[in-house]
Design an enzyme around this catalytic site. Sequence first.
Site, PDB file in Angstrom:
ATOM      1  N   ASP A  78       6.237 -48.130 -16.562  1.00 15.14           N
ATOM      2  CA  ASP A  78       5.890 -49.540 -16.555  1.00 15.14           C
ATOM      3  C   ASP A  78       7.225 -50.280 -16.461  1.00 15.14           C
ATOM      4  O   ASP A  78       8.286 -49.683 -16.647  1.00 15.14           O
ATOM      5  CB  ASP A  78       5.130 -49.885 -17.844  1.00 15.14           C
ATOM      6  CG  ASP A  78       4.644 -51.321 -17.879  1.00 15.14           C
ATOM      7  OD1 ASP A  78       4.449 -51.934 -16.804  1.00 15.14           O
ATOM      8  OD2 ASP A  78       4.472 -51.858 -18.984  1.00 15.14           O
ATOM      9  N   ASP A 133       7.851 -54.281 -17.408  1.00 14.25           N
ATOM     10  CA  ASP A 133       8.039 -55.269 -18.476  1.00 14.25           C
ATOM     11  C   ASP A 133       7.765 -54.637 -19.844  1.00 14.25           C
ATOM     12  O   ASP A 133       6.705 -54.059 -20.060  1.00 14.25           O
ATOM     13  CB  ASP A 133       7.087 -56.452 -18.280  1.00 14.25           C
ATOM     14  CG  ASP A 133       7.410 -57.237 -17.021  1.00 14.25           C
ATOM     15  OD1 ASP A 133       8.505 -57.806 -16.964  1.00 14.25           O
ATOM     16  OD2 ASP A 133       6.565 -57.259 -16.115  1.00 14.25           O
TER      17      ASP A 133
END
Length: 154
Positions: free
Chosen positions: A8, A10
Site C-alpha cells: 500500500d 499512504d
Amino acid sequence: MSARVVFDLDGTLIDSAPDIRAVANEVLAGLGAGEITLAQTHDFIGNGVDVFVAKMRAALGLPDALQTAMAAAFRDRYADAHALTVLYPQVRETLEHLVASGHRLGLCTNKPTQATHAVLTHFDLAPLFETVVCGDTLPVHKPDPAPCTTRLRR
C-alpha cells in the site's frame, strides 16, 4: 527465492496525511467552511477520495449536494500535492533491498493515479515498482480485492 511483494502507499510507505489535510482545508476554505484536524484526516483516509470527502462533509455538517463538487476540487488540488509528504524511515532502503534480492514489487493504493505517480516521481520510487494500481485504475478500489489480485496474476 523471489516473490511478488505488493505494498500500500499512504500510511505504509509514506505519510501523506499532512498534504491530504492541507488540500481538504483548501477545499473547505473555498466554501467558507471550517477546517478538519490532522486526527480527523487520519480517521477519514483509507477508502478513496469520495469516501474521504463524504466523511469530511459529515463531520462539518455540509450538505450531500456538495459531494461531487468537493470531490472534484479535492482531486484537482491533490494531483500534485506532496510538499508535506514524507517517506517513512528505511522505506527506500527496504524497497531497494527487495528489488536487488530479485523480488518483483507492486503498489496497490486508493490514491488517484495522477497523485500516485506524482509522489512516486517526487521520491524517485517509480522505477522500483513493476506494477502500480491506483484508486481509479479499475471500477472498484480497496478494500475490494480486485485491484491487488489483478496485478498479482501478471
